[in-house]
Design a protein around this motif. Structure first.
Motif, PDB file in Angstrom:
ATOM      1  N   LYS A  33       2.978   7.689 -10.890  1.00  0.00           N
ATOM      2  CA  LYS A  33       2.237   7.594 -12.152  1.00  0.00           C
ATOM      3  C   LYS A  33       0.765   7.252 -11.959  1.00  0.00           C
ATOM      4  O   LYS A  33       0.021   7.180 -12.926  1.00  0.00           O
ATOM      5  CB  LYS A  33       2.874   6.519 -13.051  1.00  0.00           C
ATOM      6  N   VAL A  34       0.357   6.970 -10.729  1.00  0.00           N
ATOM      7  CA  VAL A  34      -1.042   6.579 -10.495  1.00  0.00           C
ATOM      8  C   VAL A  34      -1.681   7.435  -9.400  1.00  0.00           C
ATOM      9  O   VAL A  34      -0.997   7.925  -8.510  1.00  0.00           O
ATOM     10  CB  VAL A  34      -1.160   5.076 -10.113  1.00  0.00           C
ATOM     11  N   LYS A  35      -2.992   7.572  -9.494  1.00  0.00           N
ATOM     12  CA  LYS A  35      -3.725   8.322  -8.469  1.00  0.00           C
ATOM     13  C   LYS A  35      -4.134   7.402  -7.326  1.00  0.00           C
ATOM     14  O   LYS A  35      -4.228   7.809  -6.180  1.00  0.00           O
ATOM     15  CB  LYS A  35      -4.980   8.963  -9.084  1.00  0.00           C
ATOM     16  N   GLN A  36      -4.400   6.129  -7.674  1.00  0.00           N
ATOM     17  CA  GLN A  36      -4.890   5.194  -6.663  1.00  0.00           C
ATOM     18  C   GLN A  36      -3.959   3.985  -6.562  1.00  0.00           C
ATOM     19  O   GLN A  36      -3.715   3.310  -7.548  1.00  0.00           O
ATOM     20  CB  GLN A  36      -6.313   4.740  -7.020  1.00  0.00           C
ATOM     21  N   GLY A  37      -3.446   3.754  -5.358  1.00  0.00           N
ATOM     22  CA  GLY A  37      -2.531   2.638  -5.146  1.00  0.00           C
ATOM     23  C   GLY A  37      -3.279   1.318  -4.982  1.00  0.00           C
ATOM     24  O   GLY A  37      -4.504   1.265  -4.975  1.00  0.00           O
ATOM     25  N   LYS A  38      -2.521   0.247  -4.869  1.00  0.00           N
ATOM     26  CA  LYS A  38      -3.109  -1.066  -4.629  1.00  0.00           C
ATOM     27  C   LYS A  38      -3.847  -1.047  -3.284  1.00  0.00           C
ATOM     28  O   LYS A  38      -3.417  -0.353  -2.383  1.00  0.00           O
ATOM     29  CB  LYS A  38      -1.993  -2.127  -4.603  1.00  0.00           C
ATOM     30  N   PRO A  39      -4.956  -1.738  -3.144  1.00  0.00           N
ATOM     31  CA  PRO A  39      -5.523  -2.790  -4.001  1.00  0.00           C
ATOM     32  C   PRO A  39      -6.299  -2.300  -5.224  1.00  0.00           C
ATOM     33  O   PRO A  39      -6.862  -3.125  -5.941  1.00  0.00           O
ATOM     34  CB  PRO A  39      -6.456  -3.541  -3.049  1.00  0.00           C
ATOM     35  N   HIS A  40      -6.350  -0.987  -5.495  1.00  0.00           N
ATOM     36  CA  HIS A  40      -6.979  -0.516  -6.734  1.00  0.00           C
ATOM     37  C   HIS A  40      -6.140  -1.027  -7.915  1.00  0.00           C
ATOM     38  O   HIS A  40      -4.913  -1.061  -7.842  1.00  0.00           O
ATOM     39  CB  HIS A  40      -7.045   1.014  -6.739  1.00  0.00           C
ATOM     40  N   PRO A  41      -6.766  -1.413  -9.012  1.00  0.00           N
ATOM     41  CA  PRO A  41      -6.015  -2.010 -10.138  1.00  0.00           C
ATOM     42  C   PRO A  41      -5.255  -1.025 -11.025  1.00  0.00           C
ATOM     43  O   PRO A  41      -4.592  -1.432 -11.981  1.00  0.00           O
ATOM     44  CB  PRO A  41      -7.114  -2.707 -10.952  1.00  0.00           C
ATOM     45  N   GLU A  42      -5.301   0.268 -10.716  1.00  0.00           N
ATOM     46  CA  GLU A  42      -4.736   1.273 -11.626  1.00  0.00           C
ATOM     47  C   GLU A  42      -3.278   1.003 -12.006  1.00  0.00           C
ATOM     48  O   GLU A  42      -2.882   1.206 -13.163  1.00  0.00           O
ATOM     49  CB  GLU A  42      -4.860   2.683 -11.019  1.00  0.00           C
ATOM     50  N   THR A  43      -2.463   0.552 -11.060  1.00  0.00           N
ATOM     51  CA  THR A  43      -1.045   0.278 -11.343  1.00  0.00           C
ATOM     52  C   THR A  43      -0.902  -0.707 -12.502  1.00  0.00           C
ATOM     53  O   THR A  43      -0.121  -0.488 -13.436  1.00  0.00           O
ATOM     54  CB  THR A  43      -0.351  -0.297 -10.084  1.00  0.00           C
ATOM     55  N   PHE A  44      -1.664  -1.791 -12.454  1.00  0.00           N
ATOM     56  CA  PHE A  44      -1.563  -2.835 -13.475  1.00  0.00           C
ATOM     57  C   PHE A  44      -2.201  -2.397 -14.792  1.00  0.00           C
ATOM     58  O   PHE A  44      -1.671  -2.667 -15.875  1.00  0.00           O
ATOM     59  CB  PHE A  44      -2.184  -4.138 -12.948  1.00  0.00           C
ATOM     60  N   LEU A  45      -3.318  -1.685 -14.704  1.00  0.00           N
ATOM     61  CA  LEU A  45      -3.989  -1.191 -15.903  1.00  0.00           C
ATOM     62  C   LEU A  45      -3.101  -0.190 -16.649  1.00  0.00           C
ATOM     63  O   LEU A  45      -3.045  -0.183 -17.879  1.00  0.00           O
ATOM     64  CB  LEU A  45      -5.324  -0.523 -15.536  1.00  0.00           C
TER      65      LEU A  45
ATOM     66  N   VAL B 226       0.846  -1.205   0.000  1.00  0.00           N
ATOM     67  CA  VAL B 226       0.000   0.000   0.000  1.00  0.00           C
ATOM     68  C   VAL B 226       0.882   1.257   0.000  1.00  0.00           C
ATOM     69  O   VAL B 226       2.061   1.198   0.341  1.00  0.00           O
ATOM     70  CB  VAL B 226      -0.999   0.028   1.188  1.00  0.00           C
ATOM     71  N   SER B 227       0.308   2.382  -0.373  1.00  0.00           N
ATOM     72  CA  SER B 227       1.085   3.619  -0.526  1.00  0.00           C
ATOM     73  C   SER B 227       1.597   4.132   0.816  1.00  0.00           C
ATOM     74  O   SER B 227       1.126   3.731   1.880  1.00  0.00           O
ATOM     75  CB  SER B 227       0.228   4.698  -1.191  1.00  0.00           C
ATOM     76  N   ARG B 228       2.528   5.078   0.718  1.00  0.00           N
ATOM     77  CA  ARG B 228       3.151   5.643   1.914  1.00  0.00           C
ATOM     78  C   ARG B 228       2.133   6.344   2.814  1.00  0.00           C
ATOM     79  O   ARG B 228       2.111   6.124   4.023  1.00  0.00           O
ATOM     80  CB  ARG B 228       4.233   6.641   1.465  1.00  0.00           C
ATOM     81  N   ILE B 229       1.288   7.182   2.214  1.00  0.00           N
ATOM     82  CA  ILE B 229       0.288   7.924   3.006  1.00  0.00           C
ATOM     83  C   ILE B 229      -0.720   6.959   3.626  1.00  0.00           C
ATOM     84  O   ILE B 229      -1.074   7.078   4.808  1.00  0.00           O
ATOM     85  CB  ILE B 229      -0.430   8.993   2.145  1.00  0.00           C
ATOM     86  N   GLU B 230      -1.169   5.994   2.838  1.00  0.00           N
ATOM     87  CA  GLU B 230      -2.125   5.002   3.353  1.00  0.00           C
ATOM     88  C   GLU B 230      -1.486   4.200   4.495  1.00  0.00           C
ATOM     89  O   GLU B 230      -2.142   3.922   5.507  1.00  0.00           O
ATOM     90  CB  GLU B 230      -2.548   4.062   2.207  1.00  0.00           C
ATOM     91  N   SER B 231      -0.206   3.848   4.363  1.00  0.00           N
ATOM     92  CA  SER B 231       0.505   3.126   5.434  1.00  0.00           C
ATOM     93  C   SER B 231       0.533   3.956   6.714  1.00  0.00           C
ATOM     94  O   SER B 231       0.251   3.446   7.808  1.00  0.00           O
ATOM     95  CB  SER B 231       1.943   2.807   5.005  1.00  0.00           C
ATOM     96  N   LEU B 232       0.859   5.234   6.573  1.00  0.00           N
ATOM     97  CA  LEU B 232       0.916   6.121   7.737  1.00  0.00           C
ATOM     98  C   LEU B 232      -0.466   6.244   8.381  1.00  0.00           C
ATOM     99  O   LEU B 232      -0.590   6.219   9.615  1.00  0.00           O
ATOM    100  CB  LEU B 232       1.451   7.494   7.341  1.00  0.00           C
ATOM    101  N   GLN B 233      -1.504   6.363   7.557  1.00  0.00           N
ATOM    102  CA  GLN B 233      -2.862   6.472   8.117  1.00  0.00           C
ATOM    103  C   GLN B 233      -3.243   5.209   8.895  1.00  0.00           C
ATOM    104  O   GLN B 233      -3.900   5.288   9.933  1.00  0.00           O
ATOM    105  CB  GLN B 233      -3.860   6.760   6.992  1.00  0.00           C
ATOM    106  N   ARG B 234      -2.800   4.060   8.415  1.00  0.00           N
ATOM    107  CA  ARG B 234      -3.074   2.800   9.130  1.00  0.00           C
ATOM    108  C   ARG B 234      -2.326   2.770  10.472  1.00  0.00           C
ATOM    109  O   ARG B 234      -2.846   2.281  11.472  1.00  0.00           O
ATOM    110  CB  ARG B 234      -2.672   1.596   8.274  1.00  0.00           C
TER     111      ARG B 234
END
Length: 224
Positions: free
Chosen positions: A144-156, A49-57
């Motif tokens: 390069k992406v607005k939404q990190g995993k688990p959103h599929p944007e990275t792979f798409l 998961v992204s850095r900001i999301e990790s910190l929020q957790r």
């Protein structure tokens, strides 16, 4: 599903190299600074998961989710990243996980395109440190992406760059969030690690040293 694989999209941490320990060290030091204790079991929730999301957790875990402004959260995340960067500066090709170079060689020899799909903005630097740049045709990092995993944007994003159908792509992940992202992108998921955690993957290998292009192709074709 087509029976031809057009692209492989690899996660970085835990698949190409194991920087999880560096992440844990940097996060636990930051957490301690703000009066929160985290252990390695909790750290599993931060994988992929992204850095900001990790910190929020982490803040939620410590009951401090409402104690910091948005700007302070960004500053804390940057502080963690600065510490992490000093740790990963020591990464060398010796830190490539077993079996990965052979797999990349086999994929290249098959004429299949390869992308890196990582939640880390430090991914290009780490690839350089590992001296693996030559294998990767494209890198999708957090920038390069607005939404990190688990959103599929990275792979798409990787598949769109190669201009190939999503169902002809194979994603390789060691985290539950990553496997979810691959499946939600309508791609074939290769999991590396624990079966209970990665049960949504199409095929699971216990360790990177067990990875095999032939086995992946065979499982992919069986589902085509």
């Amino acid at each position: 599903m087509s029976n031809q694989i057009n692209a492989f999209i690899f996660d970085l941490d835990g698949v190409i190299t194991d920087t999880a320990e560096y992440h844990f060290n940097a996060w636990s030091e930051l957490a301690k600074d703000i009066g929160i204790e985290i252990d390695e079991e909790f750290n599993e929730q931060l994988k992929g998961v992204s850095r900001i999301e990790s910190l929020q957790r982490i803040l939620k875990h410590g009951g401090k989710e409402n104690e910091f402004t948005e700007q302070e959260i960004i500053e804390l995340a940057d502080k963690k990243n600065d510490h992490y960067k000093t740790l990963i500066a020591k990464v060398t090709p010796n830190d490539i996980l077993p079996g990965i170079v052979d797999l990349l060689e086999d994929i290249k020899a098959s004429g299949i395109q390869i992308a890196l799909g990582s939640a880390s903005k430090n991914a290009p630097f780490i690839l350089e440190q590992l001296q693996l740049n030559r294998y990767f045709d494209y890198i999708v990092d957090a920038g390069k992406v607005k939404q990190g995993k688990p959103h599929p944007e990275t792979f798409l994003t990787a598949a769109d760059h190669f201009d190939v159908p999503y169902e002809t792509c194979v994603g390789v992940e060691d985290a539950e969030a990553g496997v979810t992202a691959i499946k939600d992108a309508s791609m074939f998921a290769v999991g590396v690690g624990s079966e209970p955690i990665l049960h949504k993957a199409n095929i699971i290998f216990p360790e990177t040293k067990n990875l095999s292009l032939e086995k992946i192709k065979s499982a992919f074709n069986a589902e085509s």
